[in-house]
Enzyme design. Structure first.
Site, short mmCIF file in Angstrom:
data_model
loop_
_atom_site.label_atom_id
_atom_site.label_comp_id
_atom_site.label_asym_id
_atom_site.label_seq_id
_atom_site.Cartn_x
_atom_site.Cartn_y
_atom_site.Cartn_z
N HIS A 17 42.48 45.20 36.45
CA HIS A 17 42.39 45.70 35.07
C HIS A 17 41.36 44.88 34.27
O HIS A 17 40.55 45.42 33.53
CB HIS A 17 43.75 45.58 34.36
CG HIS A 17 44.85 46.41 34.96
ND1 HIS A 17 46.09 45.89 35.28
CD2 HIS A 17 44.91 47.72 35.29
CE1 HIS A 17 46.86 46.85 35.76
NE2 HIS A 17 46.17 47.97 35.78
N LYS A 41 60.88 54.40 30.88
CA LYS A 41 60.29 53.78 32.07
C LYS A 41 60.66 52.31 32.13
O LYS A 41 60.33 51.54 31.22
CB LYS A 41 58.76 53.95 32.02
CG LYS A 41 58.08 53.72 33.34
CD LYS A 41 56.64 54.23 33.29
CE LYS A 41 55.84 53.72 34.48
NZ LYS A 41 54.46 54.17 34.42
N ARG A 90 40.49 53.37 42.03
CA ARG A 90 40.47 52.57 43.26
C ARG A 90 40.26 53.41 44.50
O ARG A 90 39.68 52.96 45.47
CB ARG A 90 41.82 51.84 43.43
CG ARG A 90 41.99 50.64 42.57
CD ARG A 90 43.43 50.24 42.48
NE ARG A 90 44.20 51.27 41.82
CZ ARG A 90 45.46 51.14 41.44
NH1 ARG A 90 46.11 50.04 41.70
NH2 ARG A 90 46.08 52.12 40.82
N SER A 127 49.52 46.74 40.31
CA SER A 127 50.68 46.15 39.63
C SER A 127 51.92 46.31 40.51
O SER A 127 52.79 45.44 40.53
CB SER A 127 50.93 46.84 38.28
OG SER A 127 49.82 46.67 37.44
P1 ADP Z 1 49.11 53.79 34.48
O1 ADP Z 1 50.60 53.68 34.48
O2 ADP Z 1 48.57 54.50 33.26
O3 ADP Z 1 48.47 54.28 35.76
P2 ADP Z 1 48.24 51.12 35.20
O4 ADP Z 1 48.61 49.90 34.45
O5 ADP Z 1 48.82 51.25 36.58
O6 ADP Z 1 48.64 52.31 34.25
O7 ADP Z 1 46.65 51.25 35.33
C1 ADP Z 1 45.82 51.41 34.22
C2 ADP Z 1 44.41 51.79 34.70
O8 ADP Z 1 43.86 50.75 35.48
C3 ADP Z 1 44.38 53.04 35.59
O9 ADP Z 1 43.19 53.77 35.32
C4 ADP Z 1 44.32 52.46 36.99
O10 ADP Z 1 43.72 53.36 37.92
C5 ADP Z 1 43.43 51.25 36.74
N1 ADP Z 1 43.60 50.22 37.75
C6 ADP Z 1 44.73 49.68 38.21
N2 ADP Z 1 44.49 48.73 39.14
C7 ADP Z 1 43.14 48.68 39.29
C8 ADP Z 1 42.24 47.93 40.12
N3 ADP Z 1 42.69 47.04 41.00
N4 ADP Z 1 40.91 48.15 39.98
C9 ADP Z 1 40.46 49.07 39.09
N5 ADP Z 1 41.24 49.81 38.29
C10 ADP Z 1 42.56 49.63 38.38
#
Ligand code: ADP
Length: 150
Positions: A17, A41, A90, A127
């Site tokens: 992120h 959630k 990703r 995450s």
């Molecule tokens: P959500 O529940 O909205 O998917 P996340 O916290 O899982 O929220 O992710 C937020 C954003 O960050 C999403 O666009 C996700 O694809 C991106 N993201 C998560 N992990 C990575 C990573 N390792 N590299 C690039 N983008 C990521």
């Protein structure tokens, strides 16, 4: 002034992120990391802890702000005058999901989604895996942004 929101659950906020936000700063003047607060959630980290971790990651970076929201993402974007939603990609798995919500958001509001491909070294970072490791008592330092401690 180009302002974007970077919405997500961030449970927890990872170095993947962090990298998307740092790269997003080359495109946008101001970025708001927007933590979605969905009452139904269940998360491992509460909203205050997630916010504090993200603030710690961007301490001293004046163009990054951290907010929480519990509305529809595009409604939040419009409320803070952001014309763009930043997201990270990703894998092909992420692609279908991002396309569906990106199209929906644009049709609903005109807010455009800008997607950055993850750097290869962070493609495996999620995450979900971070939470699994924590549940087995493992250290997730390698998953966290610089300067962030749990
Ligand atoms: P959500 O529940 O909205 O998917 P996340 O916290 O899982 O929220 O992710 C937020 C954003 O960050 C999403 O666009 C996700 O694809 C991106 N993201 C998560 N992990 C990575 C990573 N390792 N590299 C690039 N983008 C990521």
């Amino acid at each position: 002034m180009k302002r974007a929101i970077f919405p997500g659950t961030f449970d927890p906020f990872t170095i993947g992120h962090y990298s998307i936000v740092m790269r997003g700063l080359k495109i946008f003047d101001e970025l708001i990391v927007a933590i979605g607060h969905n009452q139904s959630k269940k998360t491992l980290f509460d909203i205050e802890k997630r916010k504090a971790m993200i603030e710690q990651a961007f301490e001293g970076e004046k163009r990054v702000h951290v907010s929480t929201y519990d509305s529809l993402t595009v409604d939040f974007a419009q409320a803070v005058n952001a014309g763009f939603i930043l997201r990270g990609l990703r894998s092909v798995g992420d692609f279908e999901y991002e396309r569906t919500i990106g199209d929906t958001n644009r049709i609903l509001s005109g807010v455009e989604t800008v997607i950055l491909f993850t750097e290869a070294e962070y493609a495996h970072i999620s995450s979900t895996v971070a939470r699994d490791l924590i549940s087995y008592g493992k250290d997730i330092k390698a998953f966290l942004p610089p300067n962030v401690v749990l």
